[in-house]
Design a protein around this motif. Sequence first.
Motif, PDB file in Angstrom:
ATOM      1  N   UNK A 128       0.831  -1.212   0.000  1.00 35.67           N
ATOM      2  CA  UNK A 128       0.000   0.000   0.000  1.00 35.67           C
ATOM      3  C   UNK A 128       0.862   1.256   0.000  1.00 35.67           C
ATOM      4  N   UNK A 129       2.038   1.187   0.624  1.00 38.65           N
ATOM      5  CA  UNK A 129       2.883   2.380   0.717  1.00 38.65           C
ATOM      6  C   UNK A 129       3.872   2.507  -0.453  1.00 38.65           C
ATOM      7  N   UNK A 130       3.889   1.536  -1.367  1.00 39.37           N
ATOM      8  CA  UNK A 130       4.788   1.605  -2.532  1.00 39.37           C
ATOM      9  C   UNK A 130       4.384   2.737  -3.472  1.00 39.37           C
ATOM     10  N   UNK A 131       5.367   3.300  -4.130  1.00 37.64           N
ATOM     11  CA  UNK A 131       5.127   4.309  -5.170  1.00 37.64           C
ATOM     12  C   UNK A 131       5.240   3.649  -6.530  1.00 37.64           C
ATOM     13  N   UNK A 132       4.556   4.232  -7.504  1.00 36.76           N
ATOM     14  CA  UNK A 132       4.776   3.860  -8.892  1.00 36.76           C
ATOM     15  C   UNK A 132       5.764   4.887  -9.434  1.00 36.76           C
ATOM     16  N   UNK A 133       6.876   4.417  -9.950  1.00 34.69           N
ATOM     17  CA  UNK A 133       7.924   5.303 -10.456  1.00 34.69           C
ATOM     18  C   UNK A 133       7.738   5.593 -11.937  1.00 34.69           C
ATOM     19  N   UNK A 134       8.267   6.741 -12.350  1.00 32.00           N
ATOM     20  CA  UNK A 134       8.379   7.060 -13.771  1.00 32.00           C
ATOM     21  C   UNK A 134       9.743   6.552 -14.192  1.00 32.00           C
ATOM     22  N   UNK A 135       9.760   5.387 -14.825  1.00 31.92           N
ATOM     23  CA  UNK A 135      11.018   4.736 -15.170  1.00 31.92           C
ATOM     24  C   UNK A 135      11.764   5.389 -16.310  1.00 31.92           C
ATOM     25  N   UNK A 136      11.072   6.227 -17.073  1.00 31.39           N
ATOM     26  CA  UNK A 136      11.695   6.902 -18.201  1.00 31.39           C
ATOM     27  C   UNK A 136      10.659   7.249 -19.245  1.00 31.39           C
ATOM     28  N   UNK A 137      11.072   7.976 -20.293  1.00 31.36           N
ATOM     29  CA  UNK A 137      10.114   8.487 -21.275  1.00 31.36           C
ATOM     30  C   UNK A 137       9.732   7.513 -22.393  1.00 31.36           C
ATOM     31  N   UNK A 138      10.319   6.314 -22.412  1.00 31.49           N
ATOM     32  CA  UNK A 138      10.034   5.351 -23.482  1.00 31.49           C
ATOM     33  C   UNK A 138       8.992   4.340 -23.004  1.00 31.49           C
ATOM     34  N   UNK A 139       7.978   4.075 -23.845  1.00 30.29           N
ATOM     35  CA  UNK A 139       6.927   3.089 -23.539  1.00 30.29           C
ATOM     36  C   UNK A 139       6.375   3.282 -22.136  1.00 30.29           C
ATOM     37  N   UNK A 187      22.124  -1.308  -3.608  1.00 32.93           N
ATOM     38  CA  UNK A 187      20.739  -1.750  -3.440  1.00 32.93           C
ATOM     39  C   UNK A 187      19.964  -0.905  -2.427  1.00 32.93           C
ATOM     40  N   UNK A 188      20.651  -0.376  -1.407  1.00 39.00           N
ATOM     41  CA  UNK A 188      19.960   0.469  -0.437  1.00 39.00           C
ATOM     42  C   UNK A 188      19.395   1.713  -1.111  1.00 39.00           C
ATOM     43  N   UNK A 189      20.132   2.265  -2.066  1.00 39.16           N
ATOM     44  CA  UNK A 189      19.641   3.438  -2.796  1.00 39.16           C
ATOM     45  C   UNK A 189      18.575   3.017  -3.811  1.00 39.16           C
ATOM     46  N   UNK A 190      18.776   1.892  -4.467  1.00 38.13           N
ATOM     47  CA  UNK A 190      17.806   1.422  -5.468  1.00 38.13           C
ATOM     48  C   UNK A 190      16.420   1.298  -4.849  1.00 38.13           C
ATOM     49  N   UNK A 191      16.316   0.625  -3.710  1.00 34.64           N
ATOM     50  CA  UNK A 191      15.012   0.269  -3.170  1.00 34.64           C
ATOM     51  C   UNK A 191      14.496   1.210  -2.075  1.00 34.64           C
ATOM     52  N   UNK A 192      15.300   2.164  -1.649  1.00 33.15           N
ATOM     53  CA  UNK A 192      14.886   3.090  -0.600  1.00 33.15           C
ATOM     54  C   UNK A 192      13.734   3.966  -1.089  1.00 33.15           C
ATOM     55  N   UNK A 193      12.756   4.190  -0.214  1.00 36.21           N
ATOM     56  CA  UNK A 193      11.598   5.011  -0.577  1.00 36.21           C
ATOM     57  C   UNK A 193      11.897   6.504  -0.539  1.00 36.21           C
ATOM     58  N   UNK A 194      13.033   6.917   0.006  1.00 37.73           N
ATOM     59  CA  UNK A 194      13.374   8.334   0.117  1.00 37.73           C
ATOM     60  C   UNK A 194      13.916   8.827  -1.232  1.00 37.73           C
TER      61      UNK A 194
END
Length: 198
Positions: A78-89, A165-172
Amino acid sequence: MPSRFERGSLEGQFLIAMPNMADGRFAHTVIYVCAHSSDGAMGLVLNQVARHLSVADLLVQLNILQEGDAIKLPPPVRSMSVHRGGPVETERGFVLHSDDFVLDSATLPIHGGICLTATLEILRAIAEGRGPSQALLALGYAGWAPGQLESEIQSNGWLTGPADPDIVFDADLNTKWERALWRLGIDPAMLSGEAGHA
């Protein structure tokens, strides 16, 4: 020990945008490189969120979750964000995740325990609480034609370095750019926004 990486491949690395990044879509971004070869490169932006869309909304749109059932999602989902992975597709979804969840013939191991899966099955598993322990959900990706990324790096558009990985998956999200630079031993305040100035 043989490696599956091409010589000079940036797979499993960070791309960290320089302050003078010409493309505003990538200003102050950190990108995790998922694929890089002589055919081009593909990565996911780690610190831009799709503010108009929640994970619950996305799961409803994909018929994985019924309208009004968001309360049934595990609290971390529930607390996950949907990220904008980039401008393609930008309608295409990708999940960057820990290697404690693997789907045969659908999960691509990248590097250092980080994998990429782009199927509805991983989203169902996440919604049911049986997915990976760490995951980042993104819509769209950043892509480069053959030689394009190398040219942008040579033009001082990007810094590269080992992924954390700490930076990859961190919510901050607000501090990922600075933390990625610090990890390289670079003080963000010391980077000039103009070429030729220190």
